[in-house]
Design an enzyme around this catalytic site. Structure first.
Site, PDB file in Angstrom:
ATOM      1  CD  GLU A  98      -3.051  -0.971   0.194  1.00 39.18           C
ATOM      2  OE1 GLU A  98      -3.054   0.054  -0.522  1.00 39.18           O
ATOM      3  OE2 GLU A  98      -3.898  -1.862   0.096  1.00 39.18           O
ATOM      4  CD1 TRP A 150      -2.674   3.332  -4.193  1.00 41.20           C
ATOM      5  CD2 TRP A 150      -2.449   1.675  -5.671  1.00 41.20           C
ATOM      6  NE1 TRP A 150      -3.672   3.480  -5.133  1.00 41.20           N
ATOM      7  CE2 TRP A 150      -3.560   2.474  -6.051  1.00 41.20           C
ATOM      8  CE3 TRP A 150      -2.112   0.565  -6.457  1.00 41.20           C
ATOM      9  CZ2 TRP A 150      -4.320   2.197  -7.186  1.00 41.20           C
ATOM     10  CZ3 TRP A 150      -2.882   0.295  -7.584  1.00 41.20           C
ATOM     11  CH2 TRP A 150      -3.961   1.101  -7.929  1.00 41.20           C
ATOM     12  CD1 TRP A 190     -19.763  10.331 -17.826  1.00 42.49           C
ATOM     13  CD2 TRP A 190     -20.267   8.744 -16.341  1.00 42.49           C
ATOM     14  NE1 TRP A 190     -18.615   9.611 -17.590  1.00 42.49           N
ATOM     15  CE2 TRP A 190     -18.894   8.622 -16.677  1.00 42.49           C
ATOM     16  CE3 TRP A 190     -20.799   7.845 -15.423  1.00 42.49           C
ATOM     17  CZ2 TRP A 190     -18.058   7.663 -16.139  1.00 42.49           C
ATOM     18  CZ3 TRP A 190     -19.967   6.876 -14.876  1.00 42.49           C
ATOM     19  CH2 TRP A 190     -18.621   6.792 -15.230  1.00 42.49           C
ATOM     20  CG  ASN A 234      -8.735   0.832   1.110  1.00 41.70           C
ATOM     21  OD1 ASN A 234      -8.615   1.795   0.368  1.00 41.70           O
ATOM     22  ND2 ASN A 234      -8.467  -0.400   0.720  1.00 41.70           N
ATOM     23  CD1 TRP A 293     -14.736   8.744 -14.283  1.00 41.98           C
ATOM     24  CD2 TRP A 293     -13.422   9.842 -12.857  1.00 41.98           C
ATOM     25  NE1 TRP A 293     -13.749   9.355 -15.023  1.00 41.98           N
ATOM     26  CE2 TRP A 293     -12.931  10.028 -14.174  1.00 41.98           C
ATOM     27  CE3 TRP A 293     -12.753  10.429 -11.800  1.00 41.98           C
ATOM     28  CZ2 TRP A 293     -11.797  10.797 -14.450  1.00 41.98           C
ATOM     29  CZ3 TRP A 293     -11.617  11.202 -12.066  1.00 41.98           C
ATOM     30  CH2 TRP A 293     -11.153  11.385 -13.375  1.00 41.98           C
TER      31      TRP A 293
END
Length: 456
Positions: free
Chosen positions: A264, A267, A295, A333, A351
């Site tokens: 992580e 990441w 959308w 998370n 998004w």
């Protein structure tokens, strides 16, 4: 006496493992400065939750500097102009800083370097973004091979200790008062639920020490929101109150599944490498075919967006996450993935609407990580989940035993049994105070799959 040097703080609000501070201390009297620059990031100026954190983190940093006989100078405005003015006031010609990778900070660094000697140091990530490349010398776009390559450079260098002394000026320049920046909410004070956080370097190390005790069980516990097996280090890492190297060295020997936690940290590095390649990653689809995705817009979509933001969708795990976010500035998370997928695929809302909401509400709102995570969920990113893989929130809630988590954040459902709390509509026991499902899962799935055909 040598000329003074400026230490330019941004998202690196710490004294330990602070290479810019260490270098500045070798150069001469140090002028630590933080500039509130809302002009440089434009539409990505810090959101409300981040500003709350910044206020308290700057308080902590100022106290730490005072203990070393130094001060934190606060100024507001365009970074290059403020630094040039401060240099003229004090006779400083050199600026030390930790290098930042958000596009606006890269632009600001170039602007500063036109007038002053700017020395940028690496120190916020495990490896300098752009330095880990493929065999052909090209930057990675996919996380898994990036992580394999990054591990070949690990462990990171040993963290630097706090300097014993910080050379001080005999006469300090003027400073703004932190309270005058009005970073804290007041009318109303929506941050009362943030009380469990302790921003600042000391708070970061307390959080890390608490996590170390169960870091070896990270992979087993991190997906269960009722257990809270995550580290909760993300805001401390984002504001640089602790470095990635410090977190790595303190946890690497925890055993068990700590490798998942280290990945992580990797990441975070990956996200910076992505925005280095694609500076507009928070506003533009990385895959052009997603520009064709239809959308939903109009009043119905706006109403659904508001219901999602307020945690009133009728899906308990989604609503629990959105209420936790609003009340605490943070979200578990696993639940972040569920709520993001729900907005994109169940509600078919762009998004970028979710990215903007998280940006405003998260205390750990990070340009790279936030954008990469949203595009991963949407399927529009260079490395992403497929859009047609639609997460089932009701199944996820039961699978990861979120009953107690729901009870904490959705009190309307606190009296329901575990078997019913994940889907009270289906169980036939939905309280009147709790809304019905905004859309059925099957209906939402079929609508999303139909929309996905437009991207072919």
């Amino acid at each position: 006496m040598p000329d003074p040097v400026i230490l330019w703080f941004r998202r690196d609000l710490r004294l330990a493992d602070q290479p810019a501070l260490a270098a500045a201390c070798q150069d001469g009297p140090v002028i630590p400065v933080y500039i509130l620059d809302d002009d440089a990031p434009k539409h990505h100026a810090m959101g409300g939750a981040s500003r709350w954190w910044l206020h308290h983190s700057l308080e902590s940093l100022a106290a730490d500097l005072k203990d070393k006989g130094s001060r934190l100078i606060l100024r507001r405005g365009k970074s290059a102009e403020v630094l040039a003015k401060l240099a003229k006031e004090t006779g400083a010609a050199r600026v030390h800083c930790i290098r930042h990778w958000e596009p606006w900070w890269r632009n600001a660094e170039r602007a500063v370097a036109k007038d002053l000697e700017l020395y940028c140091h690496d120190g916020n990530y495990l490896a300098r973004p752009g330095s880990v490349t493929t065999g052909a010398g090209k930057p990675f776009r996919i996380y898994t091979p990036f992580w394999r390559a990054l591990k070949q450079h690990m462990p990171p260098a040993d963290p630097l200790q706090r300097p014993r002394d910080i050379p001080a000026l005999s006469k300090w320049p003027a400073s703004d008062q932190l309270a005058d920046w009005a970073l804290l909410p007041s009318k109303p004070d929506w941050a009362k639920g943030f009380a469990d956080w302790q921003p600042g370097e000391d708070g970061a190390h307390k959080r890390l020490d608490a996590f170390i005790r169960h870091a070896g069980k990270y992979d087993e516990e991190r997906n269960f929101p009722s257990i809270e097996g995550s580290s909760r280090l993300s805001p401390h890492l984002h504001f640089g109150e602790i470095s990635g190297a410090q977190a790595w060295h303190k946890t690497a020997d925890a055993g068990g599944s700590v490798e998942t936690f280290l990945s992580e940290l990797g990441w975070r590095d990956y996200a910076q490498n992505v925005i280095l390649q694609f500076p507009a990653y928070a506003t533009e689809n990385a895959r052009d075919n997603f520009d064709k995705l239809p959308w939903r817009t109009g009043k119905a979509a706006k109403d659904d967006l508001k219901a999602w933001q307020q945690g009133r969708t009728g899906y308990p795990i989604v609503d629990a996450g959105m209420r936790q976010l609003w009340q605490t500035g943070w979200m578990h998370n696993r639940v972040r993935m569920i709520t993001a997928s729900f907005l994109i695929k169940h509600l078919l809302i762009d998004w970028r609407e979710g990215e903007r909401w998280f940006w405003d509400c998260l205390v750990d709102a990070d340009y790279g990580s936030n954008a990469v995570n949203w595009q991963w969920t949407a399927g529009s990113g260079v490395d992403s989940n497929m859009f047609v893989r639609i997460m089932a929130p009701l199944t996820q809630s039961e699978k990861f035993d979120a009953a107690d988590y729901i009870r904490e954040w959705v009190p309307e459902l606190k009296d329901l049994k575990d078997a019913a709390i994940h889907d009270p509509d289906e169980a036939g026991c939905r309280p009147r105070a709790y809304p019905p499902k905004i859309i059925g899962h099957r209906e939402a799935r079929e609508r999303a799959l139909e929309a996905a055909k437009k991207t072919k």
